[in-house]
Design a protein around this motif. Structure first.
Motif, PDB file in Angstrom:
ATOM      1  N   TRP A   1       0.848  -1.198   0.000  1.00  0.00           N
ATOM      2  CA  TRP A   1       0.000   0.000   0.000  1.00  0.00           C
ATOM      3  C   TRP A   1       0.879   1.242   0.000  1.00  0.00           C
ATOM      4  O   TRP A   1       0.722   2.130  -0.830  1.00  0.00           O
ATOM      5  CB  TRP A   1      -0.899  -0.022   1.227  1.00  0.00           C
ATOM      6  CG  TRP A   1      -1.780   1.182   1.418  1.00  0.00           C
ATOM      7  CD1 TRP A   1      -1.398   2.442   1.792  1.00  0.00           C
ATOM      8  CD2 TRP A   1      -3.190   1.238   1.269  1.00  0.00           C
ATOM      9  NE1 TRP A   1      -2.481   3.268   1.886  1.00  0.00           N
ATOM     10  CE2 TRP A   1      -3.597   2.558   1.571  1.00  0.00           C
ATOM     11  CE3 TRP A   1      -4.142   0.298   0.922  1.00  0.00           C
ATOM     12  CZ2 TRP A   1      -4.925   2.961   1.529  1.00  0.00           C
ATOM     13  CZ3 TRP A   1      -5.469   0.703   0.885  1.00  0.00           C
ATOM     14  CH2 TRP A   1      -5.850   2.017   1.177  1.00  0.00           C
ATOM     15  N   ASP A   2       1.817   1.292   0.943  1.00  0.00           N
ATOM     16  CA  ASP A   2       2.692   2.459   1.079  1.00  0.00           C
ATOM     17  C   ASP A   2       3.581   2.659  -0.144  1.00  0.00           C
ATOM     18  O   ASP A   2       3.888   3.792  -0.515  1.00  0.00           O
ATOM     19  CB  ASP A   2       3.561   2.335   2.333  1.00  0.00           C
ATOM     20  CG  ASP A   2       2.748   2.440   3.619  1.00  0.00           C
ATOM     21  OD1 ASP A   2       1.611   2.966   3.583  1.00  0.00           O
ATOM     22  OD2 ASP A   2       3.250   1.972   4.661  1.00  0.00           O
ATOM     23  N   ALA A   3       4.010   1.555  -0.774  1.00  0.00           N
ATOM     24  CA  ALA A   3       4.882   1.628  -1.943  1.00  0.00           C
ATOM     25  C   ALA A   3       4.103   1.856  -3.242  1.00  0.00           C
ATOM     26  O   ALA A   3       4.701   2.054  -4.296  1.00  0.00           O
ATOM     27  CB  ALA A   3       5.708   0.347  -2.058  1.00  0.00           C
ATOM     28  N   GLY A   4       2.774   1.820  -3.170  1.00  0.00           N
ATOM     29  CA  GLY A   4       1.956   2.029  -4.365  1.00  0.00           C
ATOM     30  C   GLY A   4       2.025   0.872  -5.348  1.00  0.00           C
ATOM     31  O   GLY A   4       1.832   1.055  -6.544  1.00  0.00           O
ATOM     32  N   ILE A   5       2.284  -0.318  -4.849  1.00  0.00           N
ATOM     33  CA  ILE A   5       2.389  -1.495  -5.715  1.00  0.00           C
ATOM     34  C   ILE A   5       0.996  -2.041  -5.980  1.00  0.00           C
ATOM     35  O   ILE A   5       0.217  -2.258  -5.058  1.00  0.00           O
ATOM     36  CB  ILE A   5       3.291  -2.567  -5.069  1.00  0.00           C
ATOM     37  CG1 ILE A   5       4.708  -2.019  -4.928  1.00  0.00           C
ATOM     38  CG2 ILE A   5       3.274  -3.855  -5.897  1.00  0.00           C
ATOM     39  CD1 ILE A   5       5.636  -2.906  -4.139  1.00  0.00           C
ATOM     40  N   SER A   6       0.705  -2.252  -7.244  1.00  0.00           N
ATOM     41  CA  SER A   6      -0.614  -2.759  -7.622  1.00  0.00           C
ATOM     42  C   SER A   6      -0.478  -3.756  -8.758  1.00  0.00           C
ATOM     43  O   SER A   6       0.578  -3.895  -9.351  1.00  0.00           O
ATOM     44  CB  SER A   6      -1.520  -1.601  -8.039  1.00  0.00           C
ATOM     45  OG  SER A   6      -0.987  -0.949  -9.188  1.00  0.00           O
ATOM     46  N   GLY A   7      -1.559  -4.446  -9.048  1.00  0.00           N
ATOM     47  CA  GLY A   7      -1.582  -5.418 -10.131  1.00  0.00           C
ATOM     48  C   GLY A   7      -2.514  -6.562  -9.808  1.00  0.00           C
ATOM     49  O   GLY A   7      -3.246  -6.527  -8.824  1.00  0.00           O
ATOM     50  N   LYS A   8      -2.459  -7.570 -10.646  1.00  0.00           N
ATOM     51  CA  LYS A   8      -3.356  -8.711 -10.488  1.00  0.00           C
ATOM     52  C   LYS A   8      -2.548  -9.953 -10.137  1.00  0.00           C
ATOM     53  O   LYS A   8      -1.557 -10.265 -10.782  1.00  0.00           O
ATOM     54  CB  LYS A   8      -4.144  -8.949 -11.776  1.00  0.00           C
ATOM     55  CG  LYS A   8      -5.340  -9.862 -11.589  1.00  0.00           C
ATOM     56  CD  LYS A   8      -6.188  -9.936 -12.849  1.00  0.00           C
ATOM     57  CE  LYS A   8      -7.071  -8.711 -12.923  1.00  0.00           C
ATOM     58  NZ  LYS A   8      -8.140  -8.836 -13.923  1.00  0.00           N
ATOM     59  N   VAL A   9      -2.999 -10.653  -9.082  1.00  0.00           N
ATOM     60  CA  VAL A   9      -2.392 -11.899  -8.631  1.00  0.00           C
ATOM     61  C   VAL A   9      -3.357 -13.023  -8.982  1.00  0.00           C
ATOM     62  O   VAL A   9      -4.555 -12.911  -8.727  1.00  0.00           O
ATOM     63  CB  VAL A   9      -2.163 -11.864  -7.097  1.00  0.00           C
ATOM     64  CG1 VAL A   9      -1.684 -13.206  -6.586  1.00  0.00           C
ATOM     65  CG2 VAL A   9      -1.199 -10.762  -6.711  1.00  0.00           C
TER      66      VAL A   9
END
Length: 155
Positions: free
Chosen positions: A45-53
């Motif tokens: 969340w803090d690192a702004g990491i997103s995507g689909k798992v």
């Protein structure tokens, strides 16, 4: 005359069957389960990491979930994969799949969509996933937008 022959190796796992496994409460039940149990990991969340798992698992002949594994994760976001696997491990018994009138094991794949919407809330980016997420065990305010649950990070 048409004869259909189905050869089944003992303990085989199917990918497609006549009746696919069903979560208790069907799709709505699955969505509710995920919204109550899925947490967006703080580090990602803090690192702004997103995507689909994508998580694969087997629903066996008795409806138990096993053989849980990652099919595809997010580079730099191992916590997202770990969280998705944790939630799948919490799942209750499913209604097993059926083929030719017999209960069978079926491989199932479930996507977990973790993404960052373009808008900012209170100076911080909002995060979302395929369900309402929680941060540090605390449920966040959510709203529907384009079919995704938007999760607002509280100050």
């Amino acid at each position: 005359m048409f004869i259909q022959v189905l050869v089944v190796v003992k303990d085989s796992t199917y990918q497609i069957v006549e009746r696919m496994p069903e979560f208790p409460g069907k799709q709505e039940g699955l969505n509710n389960f995920l919204s109550q149990n899925l947490h967006y990991p703080q580090k990602e969340w803090d690192a702004g990491i997103s995507g689909k798992v994508y998580i694969s698992f087997t629903v066996d002949q008795e409806g138990y979930v096993n053989n849980i594994r990652e099919l595809r994760g997010i580079p730099g976001g191992p916590g997202l994969t770990q969280e998705a696997i944790r939630v799948v491990k919490l799942m209750p018994k499913w209604k097993p799949g059926m083929q030719a009138g017999k209960l069978v094991s079926v491989q199932y794949t479930l996507p977990f969509n973790f993404k960052i919407p373009p808008q900012s809330l209170n100076g911080q980016k909002a995060r979302s996933d395929s369900t309402a997420a929680k941060i540090n065990g605390q449920k966040q305010n959510t709203q529907k937008a384009d079919g995704d649950s938007i999760v607002k990070k509280l100050p």
